[in-house]
Motif scaffolding. Structure first.
Motif, PDB file in Angstrom:
ATOM      1  N   ASP A  37     -25.409  35.006  24.354  1.00  0.00           N
ATOM      2  CA  ASP A  37     -25.458  33.996  23.523  1.00  0.00           C
ATOM      3  C   ASP A  37     -25.555  34.163  22.211  1.00  0.00           C
ATOM      4  N   ASN A  38     -26.514  35.222  22.002  1.00  0.00           N
ATOM      5  CA  ASN A  38     -26.951  35.660  20.416  1.00  0.00           C
ATOM      6  C   ASN A  38     -26.119  36.337  19.746  1.00  0.00           C
ATOM      7  N   PHE A  39     -25.009  36.972  20.434  1.00  0.00           N
ATOM      8  CA  PHE A  39     -24.159  37.993  19.717  1.00  0.00           C
ATOM      9  C   PHE A  39     -22.734  37.446  19.422  1.00  0.00           C
ATOM     10  N   GLU A  40     -22.301  36.610  20.133  1.00  0.00           N
ATOM     11  CA  GLU A  40     -20.979  35.885  20.022  1.00  0.00           C
ATOM     12  C   GLU A  40     -20.995  34.932  19.047  1.00  0.00           C
ATOM     13  N   SER A  41     -19.892  34.962  18.292  1.00  0.00           N
ATOM     14  CA  SER A  41     -19.589  33.955  17.366  1.00  0.00           C
ATOM     15  C   SER A  41     -19.643  32.577  17.812  1.00  0.00           C
ATOM     16  N   ILE A  42     -20.094  31.409  17.063  1.00  0.00           N
ATOM     17  CA  ILE A  42     -19.914  30.221  17.637  1.00  0.00           C
ATOM     18  C   ILE A  42     -18.503  29.746  17.544  1.00  0.00           C
ATOM     19  N   PRO A  43     -17.863  29.193  18.699  1.00  0.00           N
ATOM     20  CA  PRO A  43     -16.427  28.712  18.790  1.00  0.00           C
ATOM     21  C   PRO A  43     -16.392  27.546  18.224  1.00  0.00           C
ATOM     22  N   LYS A  44     -15.266  27.089  18.239  1.00  0.00           N
ATOM     23  CA  LYS A  44     -14.609  25.644  17.527  1.00  0.00           C
ATOM     24  C   LYS A  44     -14.787  24.734  18.750  1.00  0.00           C
ATOM     25  N   GLY A  45     -14.902  23.476  18.392  1.00  0.00           N
ATOM     26  CA  GLY A  45     -14.905  22.391  19.509  1.00  0.00           C
ATOM     27  C   GLY A  45     -16.184  22.349  20.183  1.00  0.00           C
ATOM     28  N   VAL A  46     -17.245  22.577  19.613  1.00  0.00           N
ATOM     29  CA  VAL A  46     -18.503  22.531  20.664  1.00  0.00           C
ATOM     30  C   VAL A  46     -19.587  21.656  19.983  1.00  0.00           C
ATOM     31  N   PHE A  47     -19.272  21.098  18.808  1.00  0.00           N
ATOM     32  CA  PHE A  47     -20.236  20.397  18.278  1.00  0.00           C
ATOM     33  C   PHE A  47     -20.122  18.593  18.389  1.00  0.00           C
ATOM     34  N   ILE A  48     -21.049  17.944  18.492  1.00  0.00           N
ATOM     35  CA  ILE A  48     -20.909  16.628  18.654  1.00  0.00           C
ATOM     36  C   ILE A  48     -21.985  16.046  17.540  1.00  0.00           C
ATOM     37  N   ARG A  49     -21.773  14.867  16.812  1.00  0.00           N
ATOM     38  CA  ARG A  49     -22.810  14.813  15.698  1.00  0.00           C
ATOM     39  C   ARG A  49     -23.547  13.330  16.235  1.00  0.00           C
ATOM     40  N   MET A  50     -24.831  13.181  16.170  1.00  0.00           N
ATOM     41  CA  MET A  50     -25.592  11.995  16.780  1.00  0.00           C
ATOM     42  C   MET A  50     -26.109  11.339  15.428  1.00  0.00           C
ATOM     43  N   THR A  51     -26.122   9.964  15.468  1.00  0.00           N
ATOM     44  CA  THR A  51     -26.452   9.189  14.221  1.00  0.00           C
ATOM     45  C   THR A  51     -27.254   8.092  14.979  1.00  0.00           C
ATOM     46  N   GLU A  52     -28.358   7.378  14.225  1.00  0.00           N
ATOM     47  CA  GLU A  52     -29.345   6.239  14.738  1.00  0.00           C
ATOM     48  C   GLU A  52     -29.923   6.656  15.900  1.00  0.00           C
ATOM     49  N   THR A  72     -18.899  25.585  25.771  1.00  0.00           N
ATOM     50  CA  THR A  72     -17.504  25.934  25.901  1.00  0.00           C
ATOM     51  C   THR A  72     -16.590  25.597  24.848  1.00  0.00           C
ATOM     52  N   GLU A  73     -15.708  26.439  24.186  1.00  0.00           N
ATOM     53  CA  GLU A  73     -15.097  26.314  23.165  1.00  0.00           C
ATOM     54  C   GLU A  73     -13.901  25.037  23.420  1.00  0.00           C
ATOM     55  N   GLY A  74     -13.839  24.156  22.518  1.00  0.00           N
ATOM     56  CA  GLY A  74     -12.938  22.949  22.535  1.00  0.00           C
ATOM     57  C   GLY A  74     -13.541  21.843  23.813  1.00  0.00           C
ATOM     58  N   SER A  75     -14.581  22.190  24.061  1.00  0.00           N
ATOM     59  CA  SER A  75     -15.417  20.935  25.082  1.00  0.00           C
ATOM     60  C   SER A  75     -15.725  19.848  24.576  1.00  0.00           C
ATOM     61  N   ASN A  76     -15.995  19.717  23.294  1.00  0.00           N
ATOM     62  CA  ASN A  76     -16.850  18.569  22.991  1.00  0.00           C
ATOM     63  C   ASN A  76     -16.068  17.210  23.150  1.00  0.00           C
ATOM     64  N   LYS A  77     -14.486  17.183  22.937  1.00  0.00           N
ATOM     65  CA  LYS A  77     -14.021  15.784  23.313  1.00  0.00           C
ATOM     66  C   LYS A  77     -14.243  15.536  24.727  1.00  0.00           C
ATOM     67  N   GLU A  78     -14.075  16.389  25.733  1.00  0.00           N
ATOM     68  CA  GLU A  78     -14.204  15.822  26.907  1.00  0.00           C
ATOM     69  C   GLU A  78     -15.760  15.481  27.233  1.00  0.00           C
ATOM     70  N   SER A 117     -20.323  11.353  17.575  1.00  0.00           N
ATOM     71  CA  SER A 117     -18.992  11.527  17.243  1.00  0.00           C
ATOM     72  C   SER A 117     -18.498  12.958  16.932  1.00  0.00           C
ATOM     73  N   LEU A 118     -17.202  13.163  17.007  1.00  0.00           N
ATOM     74  CA  LEU A 118     -16.680  14.729  16.925  1.00  0.00           C
ATOM     75  C   LEU A 118     -16.978  15.389  15.655  1.00  0.00           C
ATOM     76  N   VAL A 119     -17.364  16.808  15.766  1.00  0.00           N
ATOM     77  CA  VAL A 119     -17.388  17.412  14.414  1.00  0.00           C
ATOM     78  C   VAL A 119     -16.231  18.093  14.036  1.00  0.00           C
ATOM     79  N   GLU A 120     -15.544  17.897  13.051  1.00  0.00           N
ATOM     80  CA  GLU A 120     -14.343  18.408  12.837  1.00  0.00           C
ATOM     81  C   GLU A 120     -14.074  18.927  11.349  1.00  0.00           C
TER      82      GLU A 120
END
Length: 358
Positions: A233-248, A287-293, A311-314
């Motif tokens: 977890d510490n040494f692998e670079s963060i992949p794309k498609g793994v972030f979700i933004r929260m508001t409110e 998991t890479e690309g998992s944020n949409k699902e 919302s998705l972070v893109e």
């Protein structure tokens, strides 16, 4: 906007005696503006700042549960005038309401949260088939004296793509003594089922220990298989498609509350970037690309009966989050390296000092 208590079990003025409808209108509005809900309700907090605390009744009809009782603002105003608590004031033209200025609202902070926890009871054993509506439960708990609110607990049904009732509720009593009286009753039944009852704090602690035990078990299994979860977890670079933004997000919400709520819907959560003094933050998954699902799976995601905007972070925002997360990881690894280095010197005692002189 917090939808008071829940949105199921709706009724209308056309199907009930007016006296019953009036009582429900009073209860609902006093819940919205009460000590429990108002400090947590971002929508109402913003509204009461606009006109010396006054909120238009037409605005209040944005709350589905109130609108299900009546959409006639005059009916709502007339009902509220019958309240014995007199928590609310009604404008002369009966088009606006506000909380009595002589009854100041407590500041929602850690002390208030801890005090509320002390008078909250967790109850489990209600049917999950839809027969236990909020109105049914509110009426049921009237048998056990005054209470502040009843909160139904939900889970997300992957197959049906909607929320389902867990069969458990949180009952917030007006004080710790009333909560203790209810807890110490020899038996409490709903229909023919004896309810499981415990302090909410005890329930939260039990769940925390369960999470820790599951995590320890997973780590143990990985070590047996020759893997090092923390190092990966510490040494692998963060992949794309793994972030979700929260508001409110309701101010005062903790990372632990978010983790628990998300953990009920997915086991892919990796990190929560959030502070209880903020109303927005980021979720990071494994998991890479998992944020949409995962976004679809989370559905209408709620904390404290408030729907959190997800919302998705893109694009550039995603690149910035990846950069920030990788920098934070590098800093952590650097600190770990320093601790190991100085720890080795410390263990060497005099030998460590000798090395420095050389």
């Amino acid at each position: 906007m917090t939808e008071g208590e829940a949105t199921n079990g709706t009724t209308t003025a056309a199907t009930e005696p007016q006296g019953d409808v009036d009582s429900k209108i009073i209860r609902q509005i006093e819940y919205y503006f009460g000590d429990y809900n108002l400090p947590r309700d971002k929508f109402l907090q913003e509204e009461i700042k606009k006109e010396d605390g006054w909120v238009a009744l037409s605005t209040m009809l944005n709350f589905k549960r109130l609108a299900s009782l009546s959409t006639d603002t005059e009916v709502i105003a007339n009902a509220l005038a019958k309240s014995e608590q007199k928590l609310m004031e009604i404008s002369e033209d009966k088009v606006k309401i506000r909380r009595d200025p002589n009854r100041p609202l407590p500041t929602y902070n850690d002390d208030v949260k801890a005090e509320t926890m002390k008078r909250t009871i967790y109850c489990k054993g209600f049917p999950k088939d839809g027969t236990a509506t909020l109105d049914t439960l509110l009426k049921y708990f009237q048998n056990y004296g005054p209470y502040e609110t009843v909160l139904m607990r939900y889970f997300y049904n992957d197959a049906e793509k909607k929320q389902g009732f867990k069969g458990s509720v949180l009952v917030v009593f007006p004080n710790e003594e009333k909560a203790k009286e209810f807890l110490e009753l020899e038996e409490v039944k709903y229909e023919n089922t004896s309810l499981i009852r415990k302090w909410h704090a005890d329930y939260v602690e039990e769940k925390r220990k369960e999470v820790e035990e599951r995590k320890a078990k997973r780590n143990s299994n990985k070590k047996k298989n020759g893997e090092n979860e923390e190092r990966t977890d510490n040494f692998e670079s963060i992949p794309k498609g793994v972030f979700i933004r929260m508001t409110e997000v309701p101010v005062g919400t903790t990372r632990e509350e978010l983790k628990e709520a998300i953990g009920e819907k997915t086991d892919q959560l990796s990190y929560v970037d959030f502070s209880n003094t903020r109303s927005e933050g980021y979720l990071r998954f494994k998991t890479e690309g998992s944020n949409k699902e995962i976004l679809e799976k989370l559905g209408e995601f709620k904390i404290k009966d408030t729907v959190i905007n997800l919302s998705l972070v893109e694009g550039e925002e995603e690149e910035q989050q990846i950069k920030t997360a990788n920098e934070a990881r590098s800093k952590v690894l650097s600190n770990i390296g320093k601790k190991r280095k100085f720890g080795g010197v410390g263990r060497g005692g005099f030998r460590g000092n000798k090395r420095r002189r050389n």
